[in-house]
Design a protein around this motif. Structure first.
Motif, PDB file in Angstrom:
ATOM      1  N   ILE A 477      10.101  77.276  14.686  1.00 11.95           N
ATOM      2  CA  ILE A 477      10.474  78.697  14.736  1.00 11.95           C
ATOM      3  C   ILE A 477      11.702  79.039  13.907  1.00 11.95           C
ATOM      4  O   ILE A 477      11.932  80.210  13.588  1.00 11.95           O
ATOM      5  N   ALA A 478      12.501  78.016  13.552  1.00 13.02           N
ATOM      6  CA  ALA A 478      13.753  78.330  12.862  1.00 13.02           C
ATOM      7  C   ALA A 478      14.017  77.475  11.629  1.00 13.02           C
ATOM      8  O   ALA A 478      14.932  77.780  10.860  1.00 13.02           O
ATOM      9  N   GLY A 479      13.269  76.408  11.437  1.00 14.44           N
ATOM     10  CA  GLY A 479      13.513  75.534  10.304  1.00 14.44           C
ATOM     11  C   GLY A 479      14.318  74.302  10.687  1.00 14.44           C
ATOM     12  O   GLY A 479      14.819  74.182  11.801  1.00 14.44           O
ATOM     13  N   LYS A 480      14.438  73.394   9.747  1.00 14.18           N
ATOM     14  CA  LYS A 480      15.109  72.117  10.002  1.00 14.18           C
ATOM     15  C   LYS A 480      16.622  72.265   9.880  1.00 14.18           C
ATOM     16  O   LYS A 480      17.114  72.878   8.927  1.00 14.18           O
ATOM     17  N   PRO A 481      17.386  71.732  10.843  1.00 11.92           N
ATOM     18  CA  PRO A 481      18.844  71.790  10.739  1.00 11.92           C
ATOM     19  C   PRO A 481      19.357  71.121   9.454  1.00 11.92           C
ATOM     20  O   PRO A 481      18.791  70.138   8.981  1.00 11.92           O
ATOM     21  N   HIS A 482      20.438  71.658   8.922  1.00 12.29           N
ATOM     22  CA  HIS A 482      21.077  71.145   7.716  1.00 12.29           C
ATOM     23  C   HIS A 482      21.537  69.705   7.933  1.00 12.29           C
ATOM     24  O   HIS A 482      21.851  69.302   9.059  1.00 12.29           O
ATOM     25  N   ASN A 483      21.624  68.948   6.840  1.00  7.83           N
ATOM     26  CA  ASN A 483      21.949  67.520   6.999  1.00  7.83           C
ATOM     27  C   ASN A 483      23.401  67.261   7.394  1.00  7.83           C
ATOM     28  O   ASN A 483      23.759  66.129   7.731  1.00  7.83           O
ATOM     29  N   VAL A 484      24.284  68.282   7.373  1.00 10.68           N
ATOM     30  CA  VAL A 484      25.646  68.055   7.868  1.00 10.68           C
ATOM     31  C   VAL A 484      25.714  68.211   9.382  1.00 10.68           C
ATOM     32  O   VAL A 484      26.701  67.807  10.012  1.00 10.68           O
ATOM     33  N   THR A 485      24.703  68.806   9.972  1.00 15.38           N
ATOM     34  CA  THR A 485      24.697  69.051  11.413  1.00 15.38           C
ATOM     35  C   THR A 485      24.480  67.754  12.177  1.00 15.38           C
ATOM     36  O   THR A 485      23.574  66.975  11.856  1.00 15.38           O
ATOM     37  N   VAL A 486      25.303  67.507  13.171  1.00 12.55           N
ATOM     38  CA  VAL A 486      25.173  66.311  14.007  1.00 12.55           C
ATOM     39  C   VAL A 486      23.973  66.492  14.939  1.00 12.55           C
ATOM     40  O   VAL A 486      23.881  67.486  15.656  1.00 12.55           O
ATOM     41  N   ILE A 487      23.068  65.525  14.911  1.00 15.06           N
ATOM     42  CA  ILE A 487      21.861  65.581  15.735  1.00 15.06           C
ATOM     43  C   ILE A 487      22.044  64.655  16.933  1.00 15.06           C
ATOM     44  O   ILE A 487      22.281  63.454  16.778  1.00 15.06           O
ATOM     45  N   ALA A 488      21.940  65.232  18.141  1.00 17.08           N
ATOM     46  CA  ALA A 488      22.090  64.446  19.372  1.00 17.08           C
ATOM     47  C   ALA A 488      20.803  64.534  20.175  1.00 17.08           C
ATOM     48  O   ALA A 488      20.285  65.630  20.406  1.00 17.08           O
ATOM     49  N   CYS A 489      20.263  63.389  20.584  1.00 20.34           N
ATOM     50  CA  CYS A 489      18.971  63.340  21.287  1.00 20.34           C
ATOM     51  C   CYS A 489      19.122  62.688  22.658  1.00 20.34           C
ATOM     52  O   CYS A 489      19.926  61.768  22.847  1.00 20.34           O
ATOM     53  N   ILE A 490      18.299  63.147  23.599  1.00 18.30           N
ATOM     54  CA  ILE A 490      18.415  62.715  24.983  1.00 18.30           C
ATOM     55  C   ILE A 490      17.830  61.329  25.235  1.00 18.30           C
ATOM     56  O   ILE A 490      18.181  60.683  26.221  1.00 18.30           O
ATOM     57  N   GLY A 491      16.960  60.848  24.357  1.00 20.95           N
ATOM     58  CA  GLY A 491      16.354  59.542  24.567  1.00 20.95           C
ATOM     59  C   GLY A 491      15.607  59.067  23.336  1.00 20.95           C
ATOM     60  O   GLY A 491      15.448  59.806  22.351  1.00 20.95           O
ATOM     61  N   PRO A 492      15.107  57.825  23.351  1.00 19.81           N
ATOM     62  CA  PRO A 492      14.418  57.240  22.195  1.00 19.81           C
ATOM     63  C   PRO A 492      13.198  58.037  21.734  1.00 19.81           C
ATOM     64  O   PRO A 492      12.969  58.182  20.529  1.00 19.81           O
ATOM     65  N   ALA A 493      12.407  58.547  22.680  1.00 19.86           N
ATOM     66  CA  ALA A 493      11.205  59.299  22.299  1.00 19.86           C
ATOM     67  C   ALA A 493      11.589  60.571  21.544  1.00 19.86           C
ATOM     68  O   ALA A 493      10.968  60.919  20.521  1.00 19.86           O
ATOM     69  N   THR A 494      12.613  61.262  22.030  1.00 16.96           N
ATOM     70  CA  THR A 494      13.079  62.475  21.365  1.00 16.96           C
ATOM     71  C   THR A 494      13.667  62.133  19.995  1.00 16.96           C
ATOM     72  O   THR A 494      13.436  62.854  19.011  1.00 16.96           O
ATOM     73  N   ALA A 495      14.406  61.038  19.924  1.00 17.70           N
ATOM     74  CA  ALA A 495      14.993  60.604  18.653  1.00 17.70           C
ATOM     75  C   ALA A 495      13.899  60.279  17.633  1.00 17.70           C
ATOM     76  O   ALA A 495      14.014  60.620  16.446  1.00 17.70           O
ATOM     77  N   LYS A 496      12.835  59.640  18.092  1.00 17.59           N
ATOM     78  CA  LYS A 496      11.732  59.307  17.193  1.00 17.59           C
ATOM     79  C   LYS A 496      11.091  60.570  16.626  1.00 17.59           C
ATOM     80  O   LYS A 496      10.778  60.656  15.429  1.00 17.59           O
ATOM     81  N   THR A 497      10.896  61.574  17.480  1.00 19.66           N
ATOM     82  CA  THR A 497      10.325  62.830  17.023  1.00 19.66           C
ATOM     83  C   THR A 497      11.246  63.496  16.001  1.00 19.66           C
ATOM     84  O   THR A 497      10.784  64.042  14.990  1.00 19.66           O
ATOM     85  N   ALA A 498      12.557  63.445  16.246  1.00 17.58           N
ATOM     86  CA  ALA A 498      13.520  64.035  15.308  1.00 17.58           C
ATOM     87  C   ALA A 498      13.446  63.337  13.955  1.00 17.58           C
ATOM     88  O   ALA A 498      13.443  63.994  12.898  1.00 17.58           O
ATOM     89  N   GLU A 499      13.368  62.016  13.976  1.00 18.14           N
ATOM     90  CA  GLU A 499      13.281  61.262  12.724  1.00 18.14           C
ATOM     91  C   GLU A 499      11.974  61.553  11.992  1.00 18.14           C
ATOM     92  O   GLU A 499      11.948  61.617  10.751  1.00 18.14           O
ATOM     93  N   GLU A 500      10.904  61.747  12.742  1.00 14.64           N
ATOM     94  CA  GLU A 500       9.624  62.095  12.120  1.00 14.64           C
ATOM     95  C   GLU A 500       9.685  63.444  11.408  1.00 14.64           C
ATOM     96  O   GLU A 500       8.914  63.714  10.487  1.00 14.64           O
ATOM     97  N   HIS A 501      10.611  64.284  11.846  1.00 14.59           N
ATOM     98  CA  HIS A 501      10.798  65.588  11.203  1.00 14.59           C
ATOM     99  C   HIS A 501      11.895  65.539  10.140  1.00 14.59           C
ATOM    100  O   HIS A 501      12.374  66.586   9.679  1.00 14.59           O
ATOM    101  N   GLY A 502      12.289  64.344   9.745  1.00 13.05           N
ATOM    102  CA  GLY A 502      13.250  64.184   8.660  1.00 13.05           C
ATOM    103  C   GLY A 502      14.700  64.367   9.054  1.00 13.05           C
ATOM    104  O   GLY A 502      15.548  64.607   8.192  1.00 13.05           O
ATOM    105  N   LEU A 503      15.021  64.242  10.352  1.00 12.86           N
ATOM    106  CA  LEU A 503      16.385  64.423  10.815  1.00 12.86           C
ATOM    107  C   LEU A 503      17.073  63.079  11.058  1.00 12.86           C
ATOM    108  O   LEU A 503      16.442  62.137  11.530  1.00 12.86           O
ATOM    109  N   ARG A 504      18.331  63.011  10.709  1.00 15.26           N
ATOM    110  CA  ARG A 504      19.141  61.814  10.970  1.00 15.26           C
ATOM    111  C   ARG A 504      19.736  61.926  12.369  1.00 15.26           C
ATOM    112  O   ARG A 504      20.477  62.856  12.663  1.00 15.26           O
TER     113      ARG A 504
END
Length: 555
Positions: A477-504
């Motif tokens: 709905i809003a696009g991918k966060p910029h690469n300077v933005t710190v990405i924090a995930c609640i668990g491994p499954a969520t982190a995996k999904t974030a990485e699949e969407h090109g997020l660090r």
């Protein structure tokens, strides 16, 4: 007398039924409102507030409170963020004479506000009853938040000066003193005030702190001396600036020495101070998380990524709720706040309340869900002692025992896209499960254009992902966060999904808990700040590292 305030003779004495509360809203931090202020705001029919504190006080007023707008004298004062007000007394009297309860909110403390004093005289002359609720004075609250105590055990003399109205005699008197001086000024006039003090006898090397936007997460403090403040502002490109008319509090004296403030700066040194943190949850879900982020100095921005809608076929839910009343179930298990809300709405539709849960054991998947049940009037019998998840709930769930459990059935109201983990686990423990779709989750509407731009352009310092669906939906709905933005995930499954969407992924919560996720982000921010300080570097927020960002010092 201020010419913008009508003379008292303009208002004949009347026997009015209305009442006016002159209320101090403090320097800007909403947490500094007094308990009495909150009570007065909750009872107000009319709220007349200065623009800079309107949002601070409106939160505690009723949804339908009347908030007439004050007339701003000129565009220059409005642009500076400190507009000159012209018609407050007229609005106060008009509302009070109509028999309503009026709250007149001012910045800081009403006893130090000259216009408020004039308005009190107008009320007194007209026979309008009024009261005064003191607030934290700006000249006292801002130094406290800047880490500059005004007195110590030696009990030095403390004087307060308003640079706008100070006379030559005033400057001479305070310049001859060696006590602590608190000066109310603006960014562009504080250097002139410093020069006045030096001319009056203060040493040029006397320490000085200047704080703008005090007690808010926009607070910024400069350490200098009376002789160097103009140079510090010039070198830091603070001035010249369109924001030169912004109010500041300057503290002059040894207590404001840079070395001393380094140890006492408790507010600006918070781990996430000034960070804009994106919370992709609904306001109801994000409330406690946002409060926790604020305690770390962050500015949470809530963006719903899902919308909740009723099930397409409500008959299954209707049968299950009727089954609760007729004794069909031994247990009911809530796996989300939305599930609690769905059952509660169905109860209200049938004229039921929390008493319908009598004799039924209630389970909640975590603390937030349990809190929603308590608000409903139901204390859960089972909350996971460990991991707050379906797996954690199963760890503590008792197996079915035909001797002690007269009924072997569990009611499980949940989302249409929920996983089967809990159902399978309960069946394995010997229970029969009525797995009922209580609500549907659909992707929310896109956020406003400026929010989308901030997400994609690096305007946010961090984003908290609390599930894989929040990752997919936010990007959708809003696009991918910029690469300077710190990405924090609640668990491994969520982190995996974030990485699949090109997020660090920068931060991973040690436990699947929103509270632990926020705590992990705060630890990351603290480590980042400490590393910069040890390297002798200026501390920048992540968003200030993006190309073209306007960098400013935060320590």
């Amino acid at each position: 007398m201020n010419p913008s305030i009508p003379t008292t003779s303009a208002y004949p004495a009347v026997a009015a039924h209305g009442r006016v509360t002159f209320l101090g809203a403090g320097p800007g931090d909403p947490g500094l409102l007094t308990l009495r202020a909150v009570e007065a705001l909750a009872a107000a029919d009319v709220l007349i507030a200065e623009p800079e504190v309107l949002e601070v006080v409106r939160t505690h007023a009723r949804a339908n409170v009347d908030t007439p707008q004050l007339t701003i004298a000129d565009e220059v004062s409005a642009a500076a963020g400190v507009p000159v007000i012209r018609d407050a007394a007229n609005l106060v009297m008009e509302a009070a004479r109509s028999g309503r309860r009026v709250v007149r909110a001012v910045t800081g403390d009403p006893g130090l506000d000259g216009n408020a004093a004039e308005e009190m005289l107008v009320c007194a002359t007209a026979g309008i009853p009024f009261e005064v609720v003191p607030g934290v004075a700006t000249a006292v609250g801002v130094p406290a938040y800047a880490g500059v105590p005004l007195r110590d055990k030696q009990g030095a003399d403390v004087r307060f000066v308003d640079a706008k109205t100070a006379s030559a005699r005033c400057w001479s008197e305070v310049g001859a003193s060696d006590g602590i001086l608190v000066v109310s000024a603006t960014l562009e006039t504080v250097s002139a005030a410093a020069a006045e003090l030096v001319s009056a006898g203060r040493k040029p090397d006397t320490p000085l702190t200047v704080t703008v936007a005090g007690t808010t997460t926009r607070q910024r403090t400069w350490c200098a001396t009376l002789g160097t403040i103009a140079q510090v502002f010039k070198q830091g490109k603070v001035l010249p600036s369109p924001e030169g008319a912004r109010p500041v509090i300057a503290v002059v004296g040894e207590h404001s020495a840079a070395a001393r403030r380094e140890d006492l700066s408790w507010f600006e040194s918070k781990p996430l101070f000034g960070w804009r943190v994106l919370v992709p949850r609904t306001k109801e879900q994000a409330a406690s998380l946002s409060d926790q982020l604020r305690s770390y100095g962050a500015v949470p921005h809530e963006v719903p990524t899902i919308a909740v809608e009723p099930p397409r076929t409500p008959q299954q839910m209707e049968r299950a709720v009727k089954g609760l009343v007729t004794g069909r179930y031994e247990w009911i298990a809530f796996t989300s706040v939305n599930a609690v809300k769905a059952v509660r709405e169905k109860f209200e539709e049938y004229g039921l309340d929390a008493r319908a849960f009598a004799g039924i054991k209630v389970a909640a998947v975590g603390e937030q869900t349990a809190a929603a049940l308590v608000e409903f009037g139901v204390k859960p019998d089972l909350v996971p002692s460990g991991e707050q998840s379906a797996a954690g709930l199963l760890e503590d769930w008792p197996p079915y025992d035909p001797v002690f459990d007269p009924i072997d059935r569990v009611f499980l109201p949940r989302a249409d896209i929920a996983t089967e983990t809990l159902v399978a686990g309960l069946i394995e423990l010997g229970w029969e499960v009525d797995d009922v779709t209580a609500y549907r989750t659909v992707r929310a509407s896109p956020p406003p254009a400026d929010t989308r731009e901030a997400i994609k352009g690096g305007g946010f310092d961090a984003v908290l992902f609390t599930s894989s669906s929040t990752v997919r939906n936010l990007v959708g709905i809003a696009g991918k966060p910029h690469n300077v933005t710190v990405i924090a995930c609640i668990g491994p499954a969520t982190a995996k999904t974030a990485e699949e969407h090109g997020l660090r992924v920068d931060v991973l919560s040690p436990e699947p808990s929103v509270s632990k996720l926020a705590e992990a982000l705060a630890e990351y921010g603290a480590a980042r700040r400490e590393a910069a300080k040890e390297a002798g570097e200026t501390v920048f927020r992540p968003s200030e590292r993006r190309p073209g960002a306007r960098r400013r010092r935060t320590t």
